[in-house]
Design a protein around this motif. Structure first.
Motif, mmCIF file in Angstrom:
data_model
loop_
_atom_site.group_PDB
_atom_site.id
_atom_site.type_symbol
_atom_site.label_atom_id
_atom_site.label_comp_id
_atom_site.label_asym_id
_atom_site.label_seq_id
_atom_site.Cartn_x
_atom_site.Cartn_y
_atom_site.Cartn_z
ATOM 1 N N ASN A 107 28.300 8.434 -2.205
ATOM 2 C CA ASN A 107 27.069 8.663 -2.086
ATOM 3 C C ASN A 107 26.451 8.836 -0.796
ATOM 4 O OD1 ASN A 107 26.567 8.064 -4.777
ATOM 5 N ND2 ASN A 107 26.169 5.737 -4.738
ATOM 6 N N PHE A 108 27.260 8.357 0.236
ATOM 7 C CA PHE A 108 26.807 9.137 1.696
ATOM 8 C C PHE A 108 27.083 10.573 1.786
ATOM 9 C CE2 PHE A 108 28.433 10.154 5.801
ATOM 10 C CZ PHE A 108 27.425 9.553 6.673
ATOM 11 N N PHE A 109 28.148 10.884 1.038
ATOM 12 C CA PHE A 109 28.517 12.205 1.365
ATOM 13 C C PHE A 109 27.814 13.083 0.070
ATOM 14 C CE2 PHE A 109 32.157 10.713 3.609
ATOM 15 C CZ PHE A 109 32.120 11.449 4.420
ATOM 16 N N LEU A 110 27.097 12.466 -0.592
ATOM 17 C CA LEU A 110 26.321 13.455 -1.999
ATOM 18 C C LEU A 110 25.572 14.341 -1.685
ATOM 19 C CD1 LEU A 110 27.039 13.163 -5.084
ATOM 20 C CD2 LEU A 110 25.102 11.623 -5.274
ATOM 21 N N PRO A 111 24.507 13.930 -0.535
ATOM 22 C CA PRO A 111 23.429 14.814 -0.350
ATOM 23 C C PRO A 111 24.147 16.241 0.703
ATOM 24 C CG PRO A 111 22.801 12.784 0.543
ATOM 25 C CD PRO A 111 24.303 12.559 -0.154
ATOM 26 N N ALA B 121 20.747 13.462 9.515
ATOM 27 C CA ALA B 121 21.336 13.665 8.098
ATOM 28 C C ALA B 121 22.144 12.044 7.865
ATOM 29 C CB ALA B 121 22.150 14.831 8.000
ATOM 30 N N ALA B 122 22.831 11.859 8.901
ATOM 31 C CA ALA B 122 23.598 10.592 8.858
ATOM 32 C C ALA B 122 22.675 9.420 8.480
ATOM 33 C CB ALA B 122 24.460 10.286 10.078
ATOM 34 N N LEU B 123 21.547 9.440 8.899
ATOM 35 C CA LEU B 123 20.667 8.279 8.365
ATOM 36 C C LEU B 123 20.291 8.402 7.048
ATOM 37 C CD1 LEU B 123 18.147 7.989 11.319
ATOM 38 C CD2 LEU B 123 19.729 6.221 10.826
ATOM 39 N N PHE B 124 20.097 9.387 6.552
ATOM 40 C CA PHE B 124 19.668 9.617 5.190
ATOM 41 C C PHE B 124 20.990 9.600 4.450
ATOM 42 C CE2 PHE B 124 19.277 12.466 1.318
ATOM 43 C CZ PHE B 124 18.190 12.041 0.898
#
Length: 332
Positions: free
Chosen positions: A58-62, A207-210
């Protein structure tokens, strides 16, 4: 270093040439797909998915699939420069043909709930939805690109926001990233400036925070147009990092995956599926006994297929036969 990077990003890849950072970034995205599918495929059959692994995904999903769409859009200008006839024939041979072939195999191995004779069964079939979407975008691109380059990405992503979750929403959402890639190629000087520090660092941090929020919230935030800007910021940071390190020897295998991304993408799923059926036939029921051998075997087989991709009939698995060549071969 800054001048060299800017020049690379601003160059238009010509026929027969490749940009190393683009292959590297595409390879990383494809590897993330394989690493996720290795345990996710058993989860489709009721095996328990570790929560930490789901959070990592889910971290890499966006970032993962939007990046692949964006990179495909970067190459649109080069593709259309060959002329419309060559353009459409090429897309049929390299995209539509493997999609239909592997979609049929997927429905036979995994099932779809619909008859093969049903047209709906062939729309965004299973894990091949990405290839279906890309094919649709390339088909309409010669018309869409007649509009100002900035308009399609914004209009498509904004239009996707109020729609209910489903095919139409995802189709419009990812189209925004595809045509954003085309926009970036039209304004390569701006892309080159964005991928310089410290701008790229700020983009990466946001982007990492999101990504952390996405890891905590799960798929609730996935593929939503209102958050597309965070994905675009992640793409800027990812381009910066891969372009910086793409010349290193240890990323060459990743770039190889990127150069043969279609093969790894279409072939890995049925390989892992066959491993699952074999493990279950042996009476073993552990997700890792499926995921780890499935991942390793899919990497090995896809690499061999990539090495033999020009050998007939392996080539026909990923590219439509050329009737002219078949006639010439028979006459010889």
């Amino acid at each position: 270093m800054g001048h060299t990077r800017g020049g690379d990003l601003m160059s238009v890849p010509q026929a027969g040439t490749r940009l190393q950072w683009m292959d590297t970034l595409r390879g990383l995205a494809i590897l993330l797909v394989l690493i996720w599918h290795a345990p996710a495929i058993p989860a489709l059959f009721g095996y328990e998915m570790p929560l930490w692994l789901e959070a990592v995904n889910n971290f890499f999903l966006p970032l993962r699939m939007p990046t692949l769409m964006f990179l495909s859009g970067l190459l649109l200008t080069r593709s259309m420069g060959k002329g419309l006839k060559i353009y459409y024939v090429g897309k049929f041979k390299a995209l539509l043909w493997p999609y239909l072939l592997w979609a049929g195999l997927h429905m036979v191995l995994y099932g779809h709930g619909l008859e093969l004779s049903s047209p709906r069964a062939w729309i965004a079939t299973g894990y091949l939805w990405f290839l279906f979407y890309i094919t649709c975008y390339y088909m309409v691109a010669p018309l869409v690109t007649k509009l100002p380059a900035w308009l399609p990405p914004i209009a498509l992503i904004v239009t996707s926001i109020p729609l209910e979750d489903g095919l139409a929403k995802k189709l419009l959402y990812f189209a925004g990233f595809f045509f954003a890639g085309h926009l970036a190629m039209q304004h390569r000087n701006i892309l080159a400036k964005l991928t310089q520090w410290p701008i790229a660092g700020y983009c990466g941090a946001v982007a990492a925070l999101f990504g952390i929020v996405s890891a905590a919230r799960g798929t609730e935030l996935a593929y939503r147009g209102e958050f597309a800007l965070f994905s675009l910021m992640g793409i800027v940071a990812a381009i910066t990092l891969t372009e910086k390190y793409s010349a290193a020897w240890w990323v060459r295998p990743v770039a190889f995956v990127g150069r043969n991304s279609l093969i790894y993408y279409v072939a890995h799923f049925p390989i892992i599926l066959c491993v699952l059926y074999l493990v279950e036939a042996m009476g073993l029921g552990n997700v890792w006994l499926i995921a780890i051998p499935g991942l390793i075997l899919s990497l090995v087989i896809c690499t061999l297929l990539s090495k033999w991709r020009q050998v007939i009939p392996v080539r026909w698995l990923f590219q439509a036969p050329d009737p002219a060549r078949l006639v010439t071969s028979r006459s010889r």
